[in-house]
Design a protein around this motif. Structure first.
Motif, PDB file in Angstrom:
ATOM      1  N   ILE A  10      -3.979  -6.322   1.051  1.00 35.69           N
ATOM      2  CA  ILE A  10      -2.814  -6.643   1.863  1.00 35.69           C
ATOM      3  C   ILE A  10      -2.906  -5.911   3.193  1.00 35.69           C
ATOM      4  O   ILE A  10      -3.075  -4.694   3.241  1.00 35.69           O
ATOM      5  N   GLY A  11      -2.839  -6.677   4.264  1.00 36.78           N
ATOM      6  CA  GLY A  11      -2.870  -6.085   5.604  1.00 36.78           C
ATOM      7  C   GLY A  11      -1.629  -6.496   6.375  1.00 36.78           C
ATOM      8  O   GLY A  11      -0.768  -7.194   5.842  1.00 36.78           O
ATOM      9  N   GLY A  12      -1.554  -6.086   7.630  1.00 36.82           N
ATOM     10  CA  GLY A  12      -0.388  -6.379   8.444  1.00 36.82           C
ATOM     11  C   GLY A  12      -0.203  -7.849   8.772  1.00 36.82           C
ATOM     12  O   GLY A  12       0.880  -8.287   9.124  1.00 36.82           O
ATOM     13  N   SER A  13      -1.272  -8.644   8.629  1.00 37.43           N
ATOM     14  CA  SER A  13      -1.157 -10.054   9.009  1.00 37.43           C
ATOM     15  C   SER A  13      -1.629 -11.018   7.921  1.00 37.43           C
ATOM     16  O   SER A  13      -1.642 -12.220   8.118  1.00 37.43           O
ATOM     17  N   HIS A  14      -2.033 -10.480   6.766  1.00 39.48           N
ATOM     18  CA  HIS A  14      -2.592 -11.373   5.749  1.00 39.48           C
ATOM     19  C   HIS A  14      -2.486 -10.786   4.340  1.00 39.48           C
ATOM     20  O   HIS A  14      -2.288  -9.594   4.169  1.00 39.48           O
ATOM     21  N   ILE A  15      -2.641 -11.674   3.362  1.00 40.43           N
ATOM     22  CA  ILE A  15      -2.920 -11.245   1.991  1.00 40.43           C
ATOM     23  C   ILE A  15      -4.183 -12.005   1.590  1.00 40.43           C
ATOM     24  O   ILE A  15      -4.270 -13.221   1.779  1.00 40.43           O
ATOM     25  N   THR A  16      -5.194 -11.269   1.135  1.00 38.87           N
ATOM     26  CA  THR A  16      -6.449 -11.888   0.712  1.00 38.87           C
ATOM     27  C   THR A  16      -6.670 -11.499  -0.733  1.00 38.87           C
ATOM     28  O   THR A  16      -6.478 -10.325  -1.094  1.00 38.87           O
ATOM     29  N   LEU A  17      -7.041 -12.432  -1.575  1.00 37.52           N
ATOM     30  CA  LEU A  17      -7.228 -12.087  -2.980  1.00 37.52           C
ATOM     31  C   LEU A  17      -8.267 -12.974  -3.642  1.00 37.52           C
ATOM     32  O   LEU A  17      -8.606 -14.047  -3.146  1.00 37.52           O
ATOM     33  N   MET A  72      -3.610  -1.363  -0.179  1.00 35.07           N
ATOM     34  CA  MET A  72      -2.472  -1.323   0.744  1.00 35.07           C
ATOM     35  C   MET A  72      -2.679  -0.250   1.807  1.00 35.07           C
ATOM     36  O   MET A  72      -3.132   0.851   1.478  1.00 35.07           O
ATOM     37  N   PRO A  73      -2.320  -0.524   3.062  1.00 33.01           N
ATOM     38  CA  PRO A  73      -2.381   0.549   4.049  1.00 33.01           C
ATOM     39  C   PRO A  73      -1.282   1.589   3.797  1.00 33.01           C
ATOM     40  O   PRO A  73      -0.293   1.281   3.140  1.00 33.01           O
ATOM     41  N   GLY A  74      -1.490   2.801   4.302  1.00 33.50           N
ATOM     42  CA  GLY A  74      -0.484   3.840   4.158  1.00 33.50           C
ATOM     43  C   GLY A  74       0.411   3.901   5.381  1.00 33.50           C
ATOM     44  O   GLY A  74       0.200   3.151   6.334  1.00 33.50           O
ATOM     45  N   PRO A  75       1.396   4.787   5.381  1.00 26.94           N
ATOM     46  CA  PRO A  75       1.811   5.630   4.243  1.00 26.94           C
ATOM     47  C   PRO A  75       2.495   4.818   3.146  1.00 26.94           C
ATOM     48  O   PRO A  75       3.258   3.908   3.430  1.00 26.94           O
ATOM     49  N   PHE A  76       2.172   5.184   1.908  1.00 25.36           N
ATOM     50  CA  PHE A  76       2.606   4.404   0.752  1.00 25.36           C
ATOM     51  C   PHE A  76       2.601   5.315  -0.468  1.00 25.36           C
ATOM     52  O   PHE A  76       1.711   6.151  -0.599  1.00 25.36           O
ATOM     53  N   ASP A  77       3.579   5.171  -1.341  1.00 27.19           N
ATOM     54  CA  ASP A  77       3.577   5.906  -2.609  1.00 27.19           C
ATOM     55  C   ASP A  77       2.799   5.043  -3.600  1.00 27.19           C
ATOM     56  O   ASP A  77       3.351   4.120  -4.200  1.00 27.19           O
ATOM     57  N   TYR A  78       1.502   5.336  -3.723  1.00 28.54           N
ATOM     58  CA  TYR A  78       0.608   4.475  -4.510  1.00 28.54           C
ATOM     59  C   TYR A  78       0.907   4.515  -6.004  1.00 28.54           C
ATOM     60  O   TYR A  78       0.778   3.518  -6.696  1.00 28.54           O
ATOM     61  N   GLU A  79       1.284   5.664  -6.487  1.00 30.93           N
ATOM     62  CA  GLU A  79       1.579   5.828  -7.916  1.00 30.93           C
ATOM     63  C   GLU A  79       2.761   4.945  -8.331  1.00 30.93           C
ATOM     64  O   GLU A  79       2.694   4.223  -9.312  1.00 30.93           O
ATOM     65  N   ASN A  80       3.828   4.998  -7.551  1.00 35.01           N
ATOM     66  CA  ASN A  80       5.045   4.262  -7.912  1.00 35.01           C
ATOM     67  C   ASN A  80       5.162   2.890  -7.261  1.00 35.01           C
ATOM     68  O   ASN A  80       6.010   2.084  -7.634  1.00 35.01           O
ATOM     69  N   GLY A  81       4.319   2.638  -6.261  1.00 33.09           N
ATOM     70  CA  GLY A  81       4.337   1.328  -5.618  1.00 33.09           C
ATOM     71  C   GLY A  81       5.460   1.149  -4.611  1.00 33.09           C
ATOM     72  O   GLY A  81       6.063   0.082  -4.522  1.00 33.09           O
ATOM     73  N   ILE A  82       5.733   2.194  -3.842  1.00 30.12           N
ATOM     74  CA  ILE A  82       6.835   2.143  -2.881  1.00 30.12           C
ATOM     75  C   ILE A  82       6.325   2.311  -1.448  1.00 30.12           C
ATOM     76  O   ILE A  82       5.587   3.240  -1.154  1.00 30.12           O
ATOM     77  N   SER A  83       6.742   1.395  -0.572  1.00 28.87           N
ATOM     78  CA  SER A  83       6.293   1.455   0.818  1.00 28.87           C
ATOM     79  C   SER A  83       7.011   2.553   1.595  1.00 28.87           C
ATOM     80  O   SER A  83       8.221   2.706   1.509  1.00 28.87           O
ATOM     81  N   LEU A  84       6.220   3.312   2.352  1.00 27.79           N
ATOM     82  CA  LEU A  84       6.766   4.379   3.198  1.00 27.79           C
ATOM     83  C   LEU A  84       6.441   4.118   4.667  1.00 27.79           C
ATOM     84  O   LEU A  84       6.475   5.016   5.492  1.00 27.79           O
ATOM     85  N   MET A  85       6.108   2.850   4.969  1.00 24.47           N
ATOM     86  CA  MET A  85       5.706   2.503   6.337  1.00 24.47           C
ATOM     87  C   MET A  85       6.925   2.345   7.230  1.00 24.47           C
ATOM     88  O   MET A  85       7.700   1.415   7.067  1.00 24.47           O
ATOM     89  N   GLU A  86       7.060   3.270   8.173  1.00 27.60           N
ATOM     90  CA  GLU A  86       8.243   3.275   9.038  1.00 27.60           C
ATOM     91  C   GLU A  86       7.935   2.778  10.439  1.00 27.60           C
ATOM     92  O   GLU A  86       8.827   2.648  11.266  1.00 27.60           O
ATOM     93  N   GLN A  87       6.644   2.542  10.724  1.00 27.97           N
ATOM     94  CA  GLN A  87       6.244   2.231  12.099  1.00 27.97           C
ATOM     95  C   GLN A  87       6.119   0.738  12.361  1.00 27.97           C
ATOM     96  O   GLN A  87       5.046   0.252  12.674  1.00 27.97           O
ATOM     97  N   GLY A  88       7.187   0.007  12.227  1.00 28.39           N
ATOM     98  CA  GLY A  88       7.115  -1.409  12.595  1.00 28.39           C
ATOM     99  C   GLY A  88       6.712  -2.332  11.470  1.00 28.39           C
ATOM    100  O   GLY A  88       7.525  -3.077  10.958  1.00 28.39           O
ATOM    101  N   LYS A  89       5.414  -2.255  11.061  1.00 29.81           N
ATOM    102  CA  LYS A  89       5.013  -3.244  10.059  1.00 29.81           C
ATOM    103  C   LYS A  89       5.650  -2.961   8.690  1.00 29.81           C
ATOM    104  O   LYS A  89       5.823  -1.806   8.310  1.00 29.81           O
TER     105      LYS A  89
END
Length: 287
Positions: A10-17, A72-89
């Protein structure tokens, strides 16, 4: 049954799987899906796009023992699966439990979903099915829109987060990412390029100057921040890695002058490394 694995990037402009074959250590290319996702969209749009892409990719798999790895790009709580991204995206899913949200929408258990940092996933993928299988101490750098750094210690890959290490009047990422090529080319010619691919169509003289400067910066980065990890090999990914032959000689020469003797490998699987790595990380978690 073991083929019941989905690797997701998962990136800022796509999901690839894609589905991953753990025995052959490769992506099942017929299952490859890439969807555009705007990270500035609202929560519902983001989740429904992700969910439908995942459902499409897993349509023929048994849900009860489906395993999902997500890079997933950071910042992110990888263990619990919670996004910590505060900078726009992904601002609309800040502090949302993505693991629970996806599990609910896919009707699977949260235990079936594992998140991993995108830089670490790139490395896990290269170790699992890429160009550094069998090495024990590996440093990885992704050179593209940003600067990713990751270290593999023989067991697992960690994100080293060296993008903002100080350099000149700012940070290394400003001098090693694609935007530097764009800025430098404009400074020297007054003209626009979009990145290294464009630069390769320009006169050799200007190419050489810019790639030489880049080689000097990149080797300085390795001397300052990578050498003390004492890796056996350096693996390079990201779009700029495709232009490596144009700065390789000077880069290696600079390292040699600093008594650094390092094998360098260039990613051959590029974008697929994170998908493969996310899947192999999920597999490790299963065991």
């Amino acid at each position: 049954m073991m083929q019941n694995i989905l690797g997701i990037d998962i990136g800022g402009s796509h999901i690839t799987l894609a589905q991953v074959d753990p025995e052959k250590r490769e992506i099942l290319t017929s299952t490859y899906i890439r969807e555009h996702v705007n990270s500035f969209d609202d929560r519902e749009t983001i989740f429904s796009t992700w969910t439908s892409a995942i459902e499409k990719g897993a349509h023929n798999l048994v849900k009860t023992d489906l395993l999902i790895g997500i890079a997933m790009p950071g910042p992110f709580d990888y263990e619990n699966g919670i996004s910590l991204m505060e900078q726009g995206k992904f601002i609309d899913i800040l502090h949302v439990n993505i693991k629970e949200e996806l599990a609910k929408r896919l009707s699977i258990s949260t235990k079936q979903i594992h998140f991993v940092n995108d830089a670490a996933a790139f490395m896990e993928g290269e170790v699992f099915g890429g160009c550094v299988q069998g090495f024990r101490k590996i440093f990885g750098v992704t050179l593209g829109t940003g600067l990713g750094t990751t270290f593999y210690n023989g067991e697992l890959a960690t994100d080293e987060d060296l993008w903002d290490s100080p350099f000149k009047e700012s940070i290394f990422e400003d001098y090693l990412a694609t935007r530097w090529f764009v800025k430098r080319y404009e400074e020297l010619t007054g003209e626009q390029i979009s990145g290294t691919k464009d630069l390769l169509d320009k006169p050799l003289e200007i190419q050489k100057q810019i790639f030489d400067e880049y080689a000097d910066t990149f080797s300085e980065f390795v001397v300052k921040y990578v050498d003390h990890y004492k890796p056996e090999v350096l693996v390079i990914g990201g779009n700029i890695a495709k232009a490596y032959p144009h700065f390789e000689q000077r880069f290696i020469q600079n390292l040699t002058e600093n008594n650094i003797n390092l094998q360098v490998k260039i990613s051959a699987i590029f974008e697929d490394a994170a998908i493969l790595g996310a899947a192999s990380y999920a597999l490790k978690k299963l065991i």
